[in-house]
Scaffold this motif. Structure first.
Motif: not given
Length: 183
Positions: A8-15
């Motif tokens: 989730l953290g990686t997906a948020l950073v990507t977003r």
């Protein structure tokens, strides 16, 4: 589930990185297109609104992963109703063109904040990790989906600008209120 917080953290950073890139493109496009100040403000409000709703949906995937879809269903119902209520106030008081867009942004921002609180309180807290390999993998996987979503969002919002140009602010309000219920 053990990998959930980091995913989730990686997906948020990507977003967030993609959002920053899109904002730069949007600012460039607004300059090239020679939009009025009102149109620029509307585009920025819609951009913030889309960022909020897409981030809320990203947190909402946690509900699905934990098979607790009732959270997502309830949030969708409550915040669609809230947006409709906001729109009714805007129409009743004739607050104008930008207020129509601001209703969506306000409802989407509240949905995002509520989703974050629910996710962190009942499920997982994202672990923000700057892993460029994983970010690149997310970008590659999501590229075509992102293009499709962008085109969908453009087609669902562009008619509001045309309606405003052809008929005026009041017509936008009458068109957008029922449309928000359906989308």
């Amino acid at each position: 589930r053990a990998a959930g917080p980091e995913a989730l953290g990686t997906a948020l950073v990507t977003r967030w990185l993609i959002f920053g890139f899109v904002v730069l493109l949007l600012l460039g496009m607004m300059t090239v297109l020679g939009l009025s100040a009102l149109e620029k403000q509307a585009m920025l409000i819609v951009t913030v609104s889309q960022f909020m709703i897409s981030s809320a949906q990203l947190y909402g995937t946690v509900f699905k992963a934990y098979e607790r879809m009732e959270f997502d269903t309830a949030l969708t119902f409550v915040f669609q109703a809230l947006e409709l209520g906001f729109l009714m106030v805007v129409i009743h008081w004739d607050w104008g063109f930008l207020a129509v867009f601001a209703t969506g942004a306000a409802a989407d921002s509240l949905r995002f904040l509520t989703t974050v609180v629910l996710c962190r309180g009942f499920f997982i807290k994202p672990k923000i990790v700057l892993d460029l390999r994983k970010i690149w993998m997310f970008v590659q996987d999501a590229f075509l989906l992102g293009i499709a979503l962008l085109l969908f969002q453009i087609t669902t919002r562009v008619n509001v600008f045309f309606l405003d140009a052809l008929r005026g602010h009041a017509e936008v309000s009458f068109f957008y209120a029922p449309r928000a219920l359906l989308l």
